[in-house]
Write a protein that holds these residues in place. Structure first.
Motif, PDB file in Angstrom:
ATOM      1  N   GLY A  13       0.732  -0.999   0.132  1.00 47.90           N
ATOM      2  CA  GLY A  13      -0.147   0.196   0.105  1.00 47.90           C
ATOM      3  C   GLY A  13       0.947   1.352   0.091  1.00 47.90           C
ATOM      4  N   SER A  15       0.527   3.976   1.815  1.00 51.53           N
ATOM      5  CA  SER A  15       0.899   4.211   3.457  1.00 51.53           C
ATOM      6  C   SER A  15       2.054   3.236   3.847  1.00 51.53           C
ATOM      7  N   ASP A  75     -13.218   5.375  -1.836  1.00 53.69           N
ATOM      8  CA  ASP A  75     -12.457   5.606  -2.915  1.00 53.69           C
ATOM      9  C   ASP A  75     -11.657   7.037  -3.007  1.00 53.69           C
ATOM     10  N   GLU A  78      -8.835   7.282  -0.325  1.00 57.11           N
ATOM     11  CA  GLU A  78      -7.644   6.560  -0.785  1.00 57.11           C
ATOM     12  C   GLU A  78      -6.790   7.592  -1.872  1.00 57.11           C
ATOM     13  N   LYS A  79      -7.671   8.068  -2.754  1.00 56.71           N
ATOM     14  CA  LYS A  79      -6.890   8.921  -3.776  1.00 56.71           C
ATOM     15  C   LYS A  79      -6.549  10.182  -3.119  1.00 56.71           C
ATOM     16  N   GLN A  81      -5.785  10.927  -0.236  1.00 57.51           N
ATOM     17  CA  GLN A  81      -4.514  10.510   1.009  1.00 57.51           C
ATOM     18  C   GLN A  81      -3.225  10.206   0.188  1.00 57.51           C
TER      19      GLN A  81
END
Length: 336
Positions: A13, A15, A75, A78-79, A81
């Protein structure tokens, strides 16, 4: 080569890659070796400007998410971040109930955490009108428009919900449907669901189709269980409906399950259209017909505008409508 490329090549991922590059201890040695192997093979060099920007940061950027079961927002989170991480910015995510006051919560965050900027995912414009003025950091609202509010530090990026809803009704009418139900949302005039209701009503009037809010509409929260229950109520009240427009894909999936349990097949007995274009809708059975929002563009424009406000220290609000796409899947079909 960016952190997202490393994540893709390493199978980790974004992160996780960020924690490896910043020597965080909460990463397994196997994961660390996997990430560093990609870094060395690709000759990746960290963005010094991004690092410098991060070192200057006095605190994180706050992402306030309104609703805990909205997959579109998952969604977007996620984008957003990932884009912030690419820019060397930390992000702290706060999930609120969809009926909570997001502006009051933002004010509390301002006092306690002093974020450099705030991204709102979803929002009730009435809350912004009543309480946003004391917030002075750069802010961005995604999926609703703040243009008429006039705040110099609040930009917004959204989809034309009214136009999208009109296209849905036009599609269903072209397939022979005259009795269309509207499922989900909050009919407050400051909510995005109200714009979708107005779009449905405008299209029905223009096409000569009946549209009775009391008979054809059933509000509910953004969740499958609530949509399931609301669908049953809607069909009990109006069994003659031949199509349902759910104002989110999550609601559409809950509706399809309810219809199945009522002995109705989709789309043979009744058509269903969703809204958002989340990935799961393209793998459901049947595949959803839906309005696809461009979450990548929403995230990119939102983050770019927010960072410009933070770095330049001057707020010039930007308000844009991001194009949508009507995807014709398998859940809506012509009447026999």
């Amino acid at each position: 080569m960016t952190i997202k490329d490393i994540a893709r090549l390493s199978g980790c991922g974004v992160s996780t890659v960020s924690r490896v590059l910043n020597d965080h201890p909460d990463v397994s040695e196997e994961t660390r070796r996997k990430v560093m192997a990609v870094v060395e093979a690709q000759g990746f060099q960290p963005n010094n400007n991004a690092k410098h920007l991060k070192q200057q940061a006095c605190s994180s950027i706050a992402i306030i998410v309104k609703g805990t079961m909205n997959m579109l927002f998952a969604d977007l989170v996620e984008k957003v971040q990932a884009l912030l991480l690419d820019a060397g910015q930390d992000a702290a995510i706060y999930y609120l109930d969809e009926d909570a006051n997001e502006v009051a919560y933002a004010l509390q965050l301002n006092r306690e955490r002093h974020p450099r900027g705030i991204v709102f995912l979803g929002g009730d414009l009435e809350q912004f009108k009543a309480g946003f003025a004391p917030i002075t950091v750069p802010c961005v609202l995604l999926t609703n428009t703040a243009q008429e509010l006039g705040f110099q530090n609040l930009s917004s990026f959204t989809t034309d919900d009214g136009a999208a809803a009109e296209q849905v009704v036009q599609l269903l009418a072209a397939q022979g449907h005259r009795h269309i139900g509207l499922l989900g949302g909050n009919w407050s005039c400051t909510q995005i669901s109200y714009s979708r209701l107005l779009g449905c009503r405008a299209a029905c009037r223009r096409l000569g189709l009946p549209f009775d809010v009391d008979q054809q509409c059933e509000p509910c929260r953004y969740s499958m269980p609530d949509a399931y229950a609301a669908t049953r109520k809607l069909l009990e009240r109006n069994p003659g409906l031949t199509a349902i427009f759910a104002i989110s894909d999550v609601m559409a999936l809950g509706a399809i399950r309810a219809l199945w349990d009522l002995g109705k097949r989709v789309p043979d007995d009744i058509s269903v259209v969703g809204y958002d274009g989340i990935v799961i809708g393209q793998y459901s059975l049947p595949r959803l017909t839906t309005v696809q929002q461009d979450t990548q563009r929403l995230a990119e424009r939102g983050v770019d505008t927010l960072l410009r406000g933070i770095v330049l220290g001057v707020c010039h609000p930007v308000h844009e409508v991001i194009p949508f796409r009507l995807i014709q899947g398998e859940s809506a079909a012509r009447l026999p």
